[in-house]
Motif scaffolding. Structure first.
Motif, PDB file in Angstrom:
ATOM      1  N   ILE A 740       0.851  -1.187   0.000  1.00 43.10           N
ATOM      2  CA  ILE A 740       0.000   0.000   0.000  1.00 43.10           C
ATOM      3  C   ILE A 740       0.889   1.240   0.000  1.00 43.10           C
ATOM      4  N   PRO A 741       0.887   2.046  -1.061  1.00 46.75           N
ATOM      5  CA  PRO A 741       1.735   3.240  -1.087  1.00 46.75           C
ATOM      6  C   PRO A 741       1.322   4.243  -0.015  1.00 46.75           C
ATOM      7  N   ASN A 742       2.313   4.787   0.640  1.00 45.72           N
ATOM      8  CA  ASN A 742       2.104   5.848   1.623  1.00 45.72           C
ATOM      9  C   ASN A 742       3.032   7.001   1.250  1.00 45.72           C
ATOM     10  N   THR A 743       2.886   7.440   0.010  1.00 46.86           N
ATOM     11  CA  THR A 743       3.827   8.391  -0.576  1.00 46.86           C
ATOM     12  C   THR A 743       3.131   9.721  -0.787  1.00 46.86           C
ATOM     13  N   LYS A 744       3.031  10.489   0.250  1.00 49.14           N
ATOM     14  CA  LYS A 744       2.405  11.792   0.140  1.00 49.14           C
ATOM     15  C   LYS A 744       3.261  12.705  -0.733  1.00 49.14           C
ATOM     16  N   GLY A 745       2.664  13.213  -1.765  1.00 45.93           N
ATOM     17  CA  GLY A 745       3.367  14.112  -2.664  1.00 45.93           C
ATOM     18  C   GLY A 745       4.198  13.423  -3.706  1.00 45.93           C
ATOM     19  N   VAL A 746       4.265  12.098  -3.666  1.00 48.37           N
ATOM     20  CA  VAL A 746       5.056  11.345  -4.646  1.00 48.37           C
ATOM     21  C   VAL A 746       4.115  10.480  -5.444  1.00 48.37           C
ATOM     22  N   ARG A 747       4.248  10.537  -6.740  1.00 49.11           N
ATOM     23  CA  ARG A 747       3.356   9.761  -7.598  1.00 49.11           C
ATOM     24  C   ARG A 747       3.741   8.284  -7.540  1.00 49.11           C
ATOM     25  N   THR A 748       2.754   7.428  -7.703  1.00 47.18           N
ATOM     26  CA  THR A 748       2.968   5.992  -7.725  1.00 47.18           C
ATOM     27  C   THR A 748       3.147   5.548  -9.164  1.00 47.18           C
ATOM     28  N   LEU A 749       4.276   4.950  -9.454  1.00 43.98           N
ATOM     29  CA  LEU A 749       4.553   4.497 -10.809  1.00 43.98           C
ATOM     30  C   LEU A 749       3.735   3.252 -11.116  1.00 43.98           C
ATOM     31  N   GLU A 750       3.268   3.175 -12.340  1.00 45.78           N
ATOM     32  CA  GLU A 750       2.454   2.035 -12.770  1.00 45.78           C
ATOM     33  C   GLU A 750       3.344   0.865 -13.161  1.00 45.78           C
ATOM     34  N   ILE A 751       4.213   0.494 -12.263  1.00 48.72           N
ATOM     35  CA  ILE A 751       5.049  -0.689 -12.438  1.00 48.72           C
ATOM     36  C   ILE A 751       4.939  -1.505 -11.162  1.00 48.72           C
ATOM     37  N   PRO A 752       5.166  -2.821 -11.240  1.00 44.63           N
ATOM     38  CA  PRO A 752       5.018  -3.654 -10.035  1.00 44.63           C
ATOM     39  C   PRO A 752       5.856  -3.122  -8.876  1.00 44.63           C
ATOM     40  N   LEU A 753       5.224  -3.033  -7.716  1.00 36.71           N
ATOM     41  CA  LEU A 753       5.907  -2.507  -6.537  1.00 36.71           C
ATOM     42  C   LEU A 753       6.662  -3.585  -5.780  1.00 36.71           C
ATOM     43  N   LEU A 754       6.430  -4.822  -6.142  1.00 38.83           N
ATOM     44  CA  LEU A 754       7.008  -5.937  -5.399  1.00 38.83           C
ATOM     45  C   LEU A 754       7.796  -6.823  -6.355  1.00 38.83           C
ATOM     46  N   LYS A 755       8.980  -7.184  -5.946  1.00 45.50           N
ATOM     47  CA  LYS A 755       9.816  -8.083  -6.744  1.00 45.50           C
ATOM     48  C   LYS A 755       9.920  -9.422  -6.024  1.00 45.50           C
ATOM     49  N   VAL A 756       9.704 -10.507  -6.773  1.00 48.57           N
ATOM     50  CA  VAL A 756       9.780 -11.856  -6.211  1.00 48.57           C
ATOM     51  C   VAL A 756      11.046 -12.522  -6.727  1.00 48.57           C
ATOM     52  N   ALA A 761      14.858 -22.062  -8.369  1.00 47.40           N
ATOM     53  CA  ALA A 761      13.743 -22.139  -9.317  1.00 47.40           C
ATOM     54  C   ALA A 761      13.565 -23.535  -9.878  1.00 47.40           C
ATOM     55  N   ASN A 762      14.549 -24.427  -9.713  1.00 48.42           N
ATOM     56  CA  ASN A 762      14.443 -25.787 -10.252  1.00 48.42           C
ATOM     57  C   ASN A 762      13.669 -26.718  -9.326  1.00 48.42           C
ATOM     58  N   LEU A 763      13.430 -26.284  -8.104  1.00 48.59           N
ATOM     59  CA  LEU A 763      12.763 -27.156  -7.141  1.00 48.59           C
ATOM     60  C   LEU A 763      11.255 -27.084  -7.252  1.00 48.59           C
ATOM     61  N   LEU A 764      10.713 -25.883  -7.398  1.00 49.99           N
ATOM     62  CA  LEU A 764       9.280 -25.676  -7.463  1.00 49.99           C
ATOM     63  C   LEU A 764       8.922 -24.839  -8.680  1.00 49.99           C
ATOM     64  N   GLU A 765       7.702 -25.011  -9.114  1.00 48.55           N
ATOM     65  CA  GLU A 765       7.185 -24.178 -10.204  1.00 48.55           C
ATOM     66  C   GLU A 765       6.456 -22.986  -9.561  1.00 48.55           C
ATOM     67  N   VAL A 766       7.049 -21.816  -9.695  1.00 47.05           N
ATOM     68  CA  VAL A 766       6.526 -20.618  -9.045  1.00 47.05           C
ATOM     69  C   VAL A 766       5.901 -19.711 -10.093  1.00 47.05           C
ATOM     70  N   LYS A 767       4.663 -19.297  -9.830  1.00 47.90           N
ATOM     71  CA  LYS A 767       3.955 -18.373 -10.711  1.00 47.90           C
ATOM     72  C   LYS A 767       3.538 -17.145  -9.901  1.00 47.90           C
ATOM     73  N   VAL A 768       3.598 -16.002 -10.561  1.00 50.89           N
ATOM     74  CA  VAL A 768       3.310 -14.737  -9.891  1.00 50.89           C
ATOM     75  C   VAL A 768       2.266 -13.976 -10.689  1.00 50.89           C
ATOM     76  N   GLU A 769       1.266 -13.462  -9.987  1.00 56.40           N
ATOM     77  CA  GLU A 769       0.256 -12.601 -10.593  1.00 56.40           C
ATOM     78  C   GLU A 769       0.142 -11.338  -9.757  1.00 56.40           C
ATOM     79  N   GLY A 770       0.231 -10.178 -10.407  1.00 58.47           N
ATOM     80  CA  GLY A 770       0.146  -8.918  -9.696  1.00 58.47           C
ATOM     81  C   GLY A 770      -0.783  -7.946 -10.395  1.00 58.47           C
ATOM     82  N   SER A 771      -1.393  -7.075  -9.612  1.00 60.43           N
ATOM     83  CA  SER A 771      -2.302  -6.083 -10.180  1.00 60.43           C
ATOM     84  C   SER A 771      -2.491  -4.947  -9.191  1.00 60.43           C
TER      85      SER A 771
END
Length: 1103
Positions: A740-756, A761-771
């Motif tokens: 949740i952005p708490n950036t008073k006076g700073v614009r929120t960029l329309e790019i994913p805020l979280l990096k996974v 990666a060879n042990l499990l099949e990991v899928k990510v969905e963000g919005s």
């Protein structure tokens, strides 16, 4: 009372706001509750609870900063139906307990009593994860949340170990003058349990170690031990200069490197002797900290020791490593590498990456520093590198070490620079460059993901695990000190004679008040602002042409400034989004792109009179430009002054100009920030150009500080921040988080805020969905699925890449195990449920009055196929060694049968059977089993219903799970009926050929029994469909059975023979004309006459 009423109204209005769940970074944590365990008085403001062998009794007070007392608050909350709830959680467990709502007279605290078995039933000594406790006024509502810890004093291994002779305060005080350094080793699973070792100078001998189980909050709570005699008993007292050199506390062992050798304790879980490997070379220990609570077979601790190379040590002899139990030490370098011709290098560090089953080297020589990764085979590094050699730039000239952040895959190499690897050592990314200063030590907190670096000059830097930005948070002036993070992530400064910690929860997650005021991260250079838009600027850092090369770095922006705030002493702030390094334009070797939060103040004409004139710009050489004033009003004095040097001329739509020299009152030299945006010989009218002052010539008037926390973090999956989830074969698990952005006076960029970042990666099949949602909050769903038969674990790094280091939570590190959960088990669901109280009494009758509980005879053994009187099983039930053994007449019966829990005991009481064991169906506890379910003969179509219990709930056992069923006492006279779907038949046939046993479909499985007495069945899930060894046992006692064979047959034959004989005799009498009735009558008459004659004779004789 009116104030209390108003307080309650406000509280109720805020319930909907508070009920959104735990949101991190919302602000400073506050201490609303003061709680302590009974028997452990509270000595700190932080809640520290301790679990003993008795029940957990907790008393909580409500902290009040107003004139209202805790008792008044207690009464108001209680009358409103509000009482605190206590959440106990770690990475795999969450339990919620509620305080008593009813108060006693004059009670000023809330009280809760939790039986130990409601938290954990285990009492064995083992590595166990310390719990976090979260106390809220009402469960489900985030009201007055206060956090603390709960430590199991019964199971923690090091707390049960006898370290040595206990020292008094006078004894330890006498050692202070000889201490030259300190070493801390903390328990991987319970960071509040830690050891502090004294490193002594050459004038004093001894091994002195302090033990704390409360996180070094109070110096007086530390128990000091003298291990000197223990070491001398191994090496002999003729040696001197004995001191601690380094120390590591693993999950089950204590490893101490001393000046006289390496001391390895026995397994802390069991009484054992200690081992000492003697070596007289100064070295350093390296350890990849991981918690092995509920340990898997693939989890093992490794420890490395590296020595400082000299003429007597070869390259291969400078590094050794070992795995638990640390008795066999192997060279870090494979044998073949000893003879390779290469540039001589020393092994700075060798770490074992358990997620990838690889060994990671950090090599260094006078020319280059490199990193190499080798695959471990049979716990030994292979000859062929896993990745190409990574060569660090020559600027990384003084490497000191390499370390994994605890329980993660984030790898840091440090020295005069800090490098981060997120792919197991394949590549590294520069995080920080300290040039002549060198990082000597790193300190880590798993809970908050804090990483603190301390340089040899005493500067202290902070970053978060996986975050590509860092901050300077202060310095330490003490000559002798070490730092330490406790379990909740509070940092402590430890010195020989006192401990210092920031007890204010204001510093939660970035405790730095012990390092003084937050330092200004600016540098001594002039900045030239260049507008891109009204809300975006570029700040160029000016480097004079005559600046010595060795100090140019001190006048440039660097990675430390990323994500920070530029403040003007006048007005104006800007948020640095990007740091740039470049060679052009001339004089500007670095710059930052920043977003304007508050507009920067411009110079006024009354302080800079040049602003009264128009300005013309002309090129002067290849670099410089001449600025010429053209007065608009002859009556007004307008001129350049020396104070205008390092001020910046800003012209909207054109390049800015930094004034570097004043030629005369009307002319000045300047350099351009964007030379390509200059039109020659153009004049700018008064009020169309502006003057900004961000110089440093007369004292720097700009500063750079860390940005206040700019993101809130919500973890929807669990109350615990860093969870551990088990994923069974073919299953998946989903994590949900919200930023949740708490950036008073700073614009929120329309790019994913979280990096996974996935560790393996060879042990499990990991899928990510963000919005993004409508409020600009970023929602992410991460799913991990098990697709391989290989067991292992991997950490996930969920990093809010744009978060400030001021945030308490920027990174969470959940762990996914491709394995079987220790909480997963299979259970038989009986056809009729019998309450516990009936099991205890032994009576539970059905509608027909039949008792469905059978109390087994003492020392009972079920019948065999040879008969009831000849039991052949080894399993006894309801054992009492003091009583005789029935059915023990035949030799075969005498040779079979063995007591288990009651072996070598003389009475049943000595068997120490618990209630759980008495009601357990497991054959391992058959000695204790007293009562079993009872059924009437015959048992037909009994439904064998099975369910799998796990932390996710209960599910029925069905395909693809297939099972085998056996009778543990090798009894027969039972049969199973099931149906096999067409799509499972091939698998069933294949498994039967491999297992040499019948395989059944558990869905719709029915059991019929035609035998008598006790049947004990074991149901096992076939391998290959789960990582778990799912086994369940159940018992059925068949009673009221007809006579067993040959009883029925013998009775029928005898009856037939008697009846046939009677018919035959009747036939013979008929054909012989014999009348049995007449014969009987004649016999009776003759018998009566004889009796009469005898009577007459007796009467004559009497007379």
């Amino acid at each position: 009372m009116g104030l209390l009423l108003l307080y309650m109204i406000i509280l109720l209005l805020d319930i909907f706001y508070f009920s959104s769940g735990i949101i991190y970074n919302k602000g400073d944590m506050e201490k609303h509750f003061a709680c302590h365990s009974q028997g452990f008085p509270q000595k700190t403001e932080i809640i520290k609870l301790y679990l003993s062998s008795d029940d957990l009794k907790v008393e909580c007070f409500f902290r009040s900063e107003s004139e209202l007392t805790s008792k008044e608050y207690l009464g108001v909350f209680t009358s409103g139906g509000l009482a605190p709830s206590l959440g106990i959680m770690n990475s795999t467990y969450t339990g919620i307990f509620h305080f008593n709502l009813t108060l006693f007279s004059d009670q000023v605290y809330w009280l809760i009593n939790i039986p130990r078995e409601n938290i954990t039933k285990n009492t064995d000594i083992a590595a166990v994860e310390e719990w976090l406790v979260r106390i809220t006024l009402q469960h489900g509502l985030n009201i007055y949340t206060t956090e603390g810890t709960l430590l199991d004093n019964v199971r923690e291994p090091i707390l049960q170990w006898d370290l040595g002779t206990v020292m008094t305060e006078i004894d330890i005080t006498s050692v202070y003058p000889y201490v030259v350094d300190l070493k801390v080793a903390k328990c991987p699973c319970a960071n509040d349990v830690a050891l502090l070792g004294f490193i002594l100078n050459a004038t004093y001998n001894g091994i002195y170690i302090g033990l704390s189980f409360s996180g070094f909050w109070n110096y007086n709570d530390t128990m000091w031990y003298n291990l000197t005699d223990t070491i001398y008993s191994q090496v002999g007292e003729e040696h001197t200069d004995l001191s601690v050199v380094d120390m590591v506390l693993t999950n089950h062992f204590l490893v101490i490197l001393t000046s006289l050798g390496l001391f390895v304790s026995g397994d802390l879980r069991y009484p054992s002797s200690s081992v000492l490997t003697v070596d007289y070379i100064k070295g350093k220990l390296w350890y990849n900290e991981r918690c092995f609570a509920n340990r898997e077979h693939f989890e093992v601790d490794y420890v490395t020791i590296t020595f400082e190379r000299n003429r007597t040590l070869s390259e291969s002899s400078s590094c050794f490593y070992t795995k638990e139990p640390f008795t066999q030490w192997l060279p870090c370098l494979p044998h073949i590498l000893k003879g390779m011709k290469s540039i001589p290098s020393i092994v700075v560090t060798f770490l074992v990456d358990q997620e990838h089953s690889a060994g990671i080297y950090l090599f260094s020589n006078q020319k280059i520093t490199t990193a190499s990764v080798s695959v471990l085979k049979d716990n030994k590094p292979g000859l062929k590198p896993k990745f190409p050699l990574f060569i660090f730039p020559s600027s990384f000239s003084s490497p000191v070490g390499m370390v994994f952040h605890p329980r993660s895959h984030f790898l840091y190499a440090y020295g005069n620079q800090i490098w981060l690897s997120i792919d197991g050592g394949n590549t590294f990314e520069l995080l920080a460059d300290f040039h002549d200063d060198i990082i000597k030590n790193t300190y880590h907190s798993f809970y908050t993901s804090d990483i603190t670096f301390v340089s040899q000059s005493g500067n202290v830097y902070l970053t978060k695990a996986g975050l590509r930005r860092y901050s300077k948070i202060g310095s330490v002036s003490d000559n002798i000190f070490t730092l330490y993070y406790d379990h909740m992530g509070f940092i402590h400064k430890l010195t020989p004679d006192h401990f210092e910690a920031d007890g204010s929860l204001r510093a939660f997650g970035n405790s730095k008040s012990i390092f003084g005021q937050a330092p200004d991260m600016g540098f001594e250079a002039a900045l030239a602002p260049q507008y891109i838009t009204l809300k975006e600027m570029i700040f160029y850092a000016y480097v004079p042409a005559n600046e010595p090369p060795e100090s140019i770095y001190a006048k440039k922006f660097s990675n430390i400034h990323l994500g920070k705030m530029i403040h003007s002493r006048k007005t104006g702030t800007a948020y640095i989004r990007k740091v740039l390094q470049h060679n052009t334009p001339e004089g500007f070797l670095s710059s930052v792109i920043a977003e304007v939060i508050d507009p920067f103040g411009i110079e006024e004409a009354n302080t800079s009179s040049c602003l009264f004139s128009s300005l013309s710009v002309s090129e002067l050489g290849n670099v410089s430009y001449k600025l010429t004033l053209q007065p608009q009003n002859p009556g007004i004095n307008s001129s350049f002054q020396d104070l205008d040097i390092e001020k910046t001329v800003v012209i909207p739509g054109y390049s800015s100009f930094l004034i570097t020299n004043i030629l005369d009152a009307k002319n000045a030299l300047a350099i351009a920030t964007m030379p390509e945006r200059i039109l020659s010989n153009i004049t700018f009218q008064k009020d169309s150009w502006f003057l900004y002052n961000l110089g440093h010539r007369n004292g720097r008037i700009w500063t750079i500080y860390a940005k206040p926390c700019n993101y809130w973090f919500q973890h929807d999956d669990s109350l615990s921040l860093n969870v551990l989830k088990y994923i069974d074969l073919g299953k998946s698990h989903t994590l949900k988080v919200k930023v949740i952005p708490n950036t008073k006076g700073v614009r929120t960029l329309e790019i994913p805020l979280l990096k996974v970042i996935v560790g393996n990666a060879n042990l499990l099949e990991v899928k990510v969905e963000g919005s993004f949602d409508d409020t600009d909050s970023y929602l992410m769903k991460i799913s991990g699925a098990s697709k391989a038969l290989r067991q292992g674990s991997t950490s996930l790094g969920l990093v809010v890449w744009g978060a400030s280091t001021q945030c308490s939570v920027t990174t969470i590190v959940p762990t996914l195990k491709n394995s079987c959960s220790y909480l997963k088990s299979m259970h038989h669901i009986p056809s009729k449920v019998i309450p516990l109280e009936d099991w205890i009494s032994g009576i539970h009758k059905d509608s027909q009055g039949f008792n469905m509980i059978k109390t087994l005879p003492v020392n009972y053994r079920p019948p065999s196929n040879m008969g009831i009187a000849i039991p052949l099983t080894d399993n006894f039930y309801h054992v009492d060694p003091s009583k005789p053994i029935p059915r023990n007449l035949f030799p075969k019966s005498k040779r079979s049968g063995k007591f288990k829990q009651c072996a070598n005991m003389s009475t049943r009481e000595e068997c120490n059977c618990t209630n759980d064991q008495k009601f357990s169906h497991a054959v391992a506890f058959s000695d204790c089993r007293e009562k079993v379910p009872r059924f009437k003969f015959p048992v037909t179509q009994y439904p064998v219903s099975l369910e799998i219990y796990s932390e996710d709930g209960h599910i029925p056992v069905e395909t693809p799970y297939l099972v085998t069923v056996t009778e543990v006492n090798r009894r027969e006279n039972w049969k199973l009926k099931h149906s096999v779907p067409e799509n499972v038949k091939k698998l069933k046939n294949y498994l039967e050929s491999r297992l040499n046993a019948p395989v059944y479909n558990p869905l719709g499985l029915n059991l019929s029994i035609k035998g008598s007495e006790l049947f004990h069945f074991r149901v096992s899930v076939v391998p290959g469909v789960t990582f778990c060894n799912l086994v369940e046992e159940f018992q059925i006692y068949v009673d009221e059975v007809p006579l067993p064979f040959p009883g029925h047959a013998l009775i029928a034959v005898a009856a037939a023979v008697v009846l046939g004989g009677l018919i035959f005799m009747t036939f013979i009498f008929q054909i012989r004309n014999i009348h049995p009735a007449d014969i009987c009558q004649k016999f009776m008459r003759r018998h009566k006459v004889n009796i009469s004659n005898a009577t007459v004779s007796w009467l004559i004789d009497e007379n």
